[in-house]
Write an enzyme that holds these catalytic residues in place. Structure first.
Site, mmCIF file in Angstrom:
data_model
loop_
_atom_site.group_PDB
_atom_site.id
_atom_site.type_symbol
_atom_site.label_atom_id
_atom_site.label_comp_id
_atom_site.label_asym_id
_atom_site.label_seq_id
_atom_site.Cartn_x
_atom_site.Cartn_y
_atom_site.Cartn_z
ATOM 1 N N ASP A 245 0.889 -1.062 0.207
ATOM 2 C CA ASP A 245 0.022 -0.115 0.029
ATOM 3 C C ASP A 245 0.877 1.167 -0.048
ATOM 4 O O ASP A 245 1.916 1.104 0.767
ATOM 5 C CB ASP A 245 -0.679 0.012 1.265
ATOM 6 C CG ASP A 245 -2.243 0.952 1.136
ATOM 7 O OD1 ASP A 245 -3.210 0.236 1.184
ATOM 8 O OD2 ASP A 245 -1.906 2.039 0.751
ATOM 9 N N LEU B 184 2.366 0.630 -7.030
ATOM 10 C CA LEU B 184 2.433 -0.500 -7.834
ATOM 11 C C LEU B 184 3.043 -0.007 -9.203
ATOM 12 O O LEU B 184 3.392 -0.854 -10.072
ATOM 13 C CB LEU B 184 1.202 -1.319 -7.975
ATOM 14 C CG LEU B 184 0.641 -2.010 -6.763
ATOM 15 C CD1 LEU B 184 -0.694 -2.515 -6.773
ATOM 16 C CD2 LEU B 184 1.538 -3.297 -6.355
ATOM 17 N N SER C 2 -16.217 -2.255 -9.916
ATOM 18 C CA SER C 2 -17.218 -1.431 -9.455
ATOM 19 C C SER C 2 -18.430 -1.269 -10.182
ATOM 20 O O SER C 2 -18.503 -1.869 -11.379
ATOM 21 C CB SER C 2 -16.552 0.058 -9.501
ATOM 22 O OG SER C 2 -17.629 0.940 -9.114
ATOM 23 N N TYR D 78 -12.941 7.173 -13.710
ATOM 24 C CA TYR D 78 -12.676 6.144 -12.752
ATOM 25 C C TYR D 78 -13.400 4.824 -13.280
ATOM 26 O O TYR D 78 -12.658 3.721 -13.138
ATOM 27 C CB TYR D 78 -13.398 6.692 -11.594
ATOM 28 C CG TYR D 78 -13.640 5.731 -10.356
ATOM 29 C CD1 TYR D 78 -12.653 4.756 -10.062
ATOM 30 C CD2 TYR D 78 -15.144 5.226 -10.290
ATOM 31 C CE1 TYR D 78 -13.019 3.888 -9.155
ATOM 32 C CE2 TYR D 78 -15.183 4.004 -9.655
ATOM 33 C CZ TYR D 78 -14.129 3.508 -8.632
ATOM 34 O OH TYR D 78 -14.647 2.579 -7.979
ATOM 35 N N LYS E 73 -12.054 1.041 -14.487
ATOM 36 C CA LYS E 73 -12.652 -0.618 -14.043
ATOM 37 C C LYS E 73 -13.046 -1.460 -15.261
ATOM 38 O O LYS E 73 -12.740 -2.677 -15.194
ATOM 39 C CB LYS E 73 -13.827 -0.212 -12.903
ATOM 40 C CG LYS E 73 -13.231 0.330 -11.667
ATOM 41 C CD LYS E 73 -12.353 -0.315 -10.904
ATOM 42 C CE LYS E 73 -11.996 0.124 -9.507
ATOM 43 N NZ LYS E 73 -11.116 -0.606 -8.742
ATOM 44 N N PHE F 42 -21.044 -2.541 -5.188
ATOM 45 C CA PHE F 42 -21.843 -1.243 -5.252
ATOM 46 C C PHE F 42 -21.533 -0.318 -4.287
ATOM 47 O O PHE F 42 -20.226 0.043 -4.384
ATOM 48 C CB PHE F 42 -23.450 -1.913 -5.212
ATOM 49 C CG PHE F 42 -23.956 -2.421 -6.530
ATOM 50 C CD1 PHE F 42 -23.205 -3.568 -7.072
ATOM 51 C CD2 PHE F 42 -24.647 -1.691 -7.254
ATOM 52 C CE1 PHE F 42 -23.593 -4.090 -8.199
ATOM 53 C CE2 PHE F 42 -25.096 -2.410 -8.551
ATOM 54 C CZ PHE F 42 -24.451 -3.449 -8.978
HETATM 55 C C1 UD1 Z 1 -18.779 5.652 -6.965
HETATM 56 C C2 UD1 Z 1 -19.257 4.200 -7.511
HETATM 57 C C3 UD1 Z 1 -18.848 3.014 -6.574
HETATM 58 C C4 UD1 Z 1 -17.386 3.184 -6.194
HETATM 59 C C5 UD1 Z 1 -17.332 4.551 -5.466
HETATM 60 C C6 UD1 Z 1 -16.021 4.488 -5.072
HETATM 61 C C7 UD1 Z 1 -20.994 4.492 -9.129
HETATM 62 C C8 UD1 Z 1 -22.544 4.382 -9.430
HETATM 63 N N1 UD1 Z 1 -20.581 4.199 -8.182
HETATM 64 O O1 UD1 Z 1 -19.976 5.689 -5.876
HETATM 65 O O2 UD1 Z 1 -19.080 2.060 -7.592
HETATM 66 O O3 UD1 Z 1 -17.248 2.183 -5.200
HETATM 67 O O4 UD1 Z 1 -17.725 5.640 -6.292
HETATM 68 O O5 UD1 Z 1 -15.864 5.971 -4.458
HETATM 69 O O6 UD1 Z 1 -20.393 5.177 -9.918
HETATM 70 N N2 UD1 Z 1 -23.366 12.535 -2.364
HETATM 71 C C9 UD1 Z 1 -23.891 13.630 -1.832
HETATM 72 N N3 UD1 Z 1 -22.987 14.631 -1.304
HETATM 73 C C10 UD1 Z 1 -21.869 14.432 -1.054
HETATM 74 C C11 UD1 Z 1 -21.190 12.897 -1.452
HETATM 75 C C12 UD1 Z 1 -22.173 11.975 -2.178
HETATM 76 O O7 UD1 Z 1 -24.993 14.211 -2.330
HETATM 77 O O8 UD1 Z 1 -20.920 14.968 -0.519
HETATM 78 C C13 UD1 Z 1 -24.172 11.502 -3.057
HETATM 79 C C14 UD1 Z 1 -23.712 11.446 -4.657
HETATM 80 O O9 UD1 Z 1 -24.331 12.162 -5.563
HETATM 81 C C15 UD1 Z 1 -24.279 9.910 -4.795
HETATM 82 C C16 UD1 Z 1 -24.371 9.409 -3.568
HETATM 83 O O10 UD1 Z 1 -24.375 10.496 -2.576
HETATM 84 O O11 UD1 Z 1 -25.749 10.041 -5.274
HETATM 85 C C17 UD1 Z 1 -23.297 8.355 -3.255
HETATM 86 O O12 UD1 Z 1 -22.122 8.909 -3.530
HETATM 87 P P1 UD1 Z 1 -20.607 8.290 -3.199
HETATM 88 O O13 UD1 Z 1 -20.769 7.803 -1.848
HETATM 89 O O14 UD1 Z 1 -19.573 9.317 -3.613
HETATM 90 O O15 UD1 Z 1 -20.650 7.227 -4.290
HETATM 91 P P2 UD1 Z 1 -20.761 6.923 -5.772
HETATM 92 O O16 UD1 Z 1 -20.167 8.016 -6.287
HETATM 93 O O17 UD1 Z 1 -21.990 6.442 -5.872
#
Ligand code: UD1
Length: 342
Positions: free
Chosen positions: A35, A63, A129, A154, A158, A182
């Site tokens: 890491d 890596l 992912s 990103y 993947k 997910f």
């Molecule tokens: C994405 C990937 C997921 C991956 C992850 C790694 C997709 C669908 N998913 O997750 O597979 O493991 O990245 O980081 O691409 N949100 C807010 N405010 C914030 C942060 C997030 O509203 O400050 C909302 C986002 O808009 C989203 C949800 O919360 O709708 C989840 O966001 P987040 O936790 O960043 O994960 P993903 O982007 O879904």
């Protein structure tokens, strides 16, 4: 317990990596971590030791450094299998800094596979992912869904990594399993490891808990004009320990040659979709705290809604996620509270 195996975990000091190291050690396997601590901390290695009583061997490098990696493989002989977590993972950042993502996430897997071939290491579990699906046509999404164009670099890394693995498995004796996670959230019940992002969190759950504890002023909810019941995005949130456990099963499947093809893919989700506002509601319920949040514009690279059909993992791996949203938010909150006490 089956035979004790020597497993290399790249990104083992990271969020999902550290939880997987714990599960592997508790099953009696010998774990070695590589890491570069770019989004983690060496204190995680000590925390792992506190939980399991075993300090994993730890190498600190990236890596992409092929020379370091060759030296590593010449020192650490008889590695039975690899679980490859090490990667950059912020969707938004990848949109702004695509080359950082392509360089790191692709070179690291290529270097790793080259060294595995060179050193006769034949099994790999890959951290993929649901981002590979892009915006899916049908929900819940299963592994046969066509891969749409990823909405971020990103997600594209993947997709490309899965192609690299699939082609390599076809052309060599390397056998691979790709686990499409997910949205992993929550923390280990010991409260000794959890999500520990460096700097401002990108992901929803740590942003919620850091806001509630006072480290951040306010959570920005990215968009409430999506075509969903409450207008906010829908995701399939899954407990990180449930995800970690799937890795143990996947690695065992490869080690026992029970895989049904040279490259297998499994979704890891709960099958439930929750909106951002539902996640906040669950947090407020289990923590008893009112969260300071406001609705802002959409985030670039976000998809509207996605949740998993994990039937294949349940049939083939005999794996199922068993934690609820409230369990997950409570464990994330307890971890944040514990961090604040340090
Ligand atoms: C994405 C990937 C997921 C991956 C992850 C790694 C997709 C669908 N998913 O997750 O597979 O493991 O990245 O980081 O691409 N949100 C807010 N405010 C914030 C942060 C997030 O509203 O400050 C909302 C986002 O808009 C989203 C949800 O919360 O709708 C989840 O966001 P987040 O936790 O960043 O994960 P993903 O982007 O879904």
């Amino acid at each position: 317990m089956n035979k004790k195996n020597k497993i290399l975990i790249t990104g083992g000091a990271g969020y999902i990596g550290s939880h997987t190291v714990v599960e592997l050690q508790q099953k009696g396997h010998e774990v070695i971590i590589i890491d570069d601590l770019s989004n983690s901390n060496s204190s995680v290695i000590d925390a792992i030791e506190k939980i399991t009583g075993i300090k994993p061997a730890f190498y600190n490098f990236n890596l992409c450094d092929k020379k370091e990696l060759s030296t590593f493989f010449s020192k650490e002989k008889n590695i039975d299998a690899v679980i490859h977590f090490a990667a950059h993972k912020a969707v938004g950042e990848s949109v702004n800094e695509p080359l950082k993502y392509y360089h790191n996430n692709l070179s690291s897997l290529i270097n790793l596979l080259e060294e595995m071939k060179e050193n006769n290491v034949k099994k790999i579990v890959f951290s993929s992912s649901c981002a590979v699906y892009g915006e899916p046509d049908r929900l819940p999404v299963n592994e046969n869904a066509p891969l749409k164009k990823a909405t971020s670099p990103y997600g594209n890394t993947k997709q490309i990594n899965e192609d690299i693995l699939s082609d390599t498995a076809k052309a060599s004796n390397i056998r691979a399993i790709s686990l499409r996670y997910f949205n992993p959230i929550g923390a280990h019940h010991s409260q000794l490891i959890g999500e520990l992002p460096n700097g401002i969190p990108n992901n929803l759950a740590p942003f919620i808990t850091q806001t509630a504890i006072g480290k951040r002023e306010q959570l920005m909810v990215n968009g409430n004009d999506y075509n969903t019941p409450d207008g906010t995005c829908i995701r399939d949130y899954i407990h990180v320990v449930d995800i970690a456990k799937a890795h143990i099963i996947a690695i065992q499947r490869l080690l026992e040659n029970k895989n049904k093809s040279s490259f297998e893919i499994f979704n890891l989700g709960t099958g439930r979709g929750n909106s951002v506002l539902e996640v906040i509601k669950s947090f407020e319920k289990v923590s008893g705290k009112k969260l300071n949040y406001k609705i802002v514009g959409r985030r670039v690279g976000d998809i509207e809604k996605i949740y998993a059909d994990s039937t294949l993992a349940s049939v083939e791996l005999n794996w199922k996620a068993d934690k609820t949203m409230d369990d997950m938010m409570l464990s994330a909150w307890e971890w944040e509270v514990k961090l604040a006490e340090k």
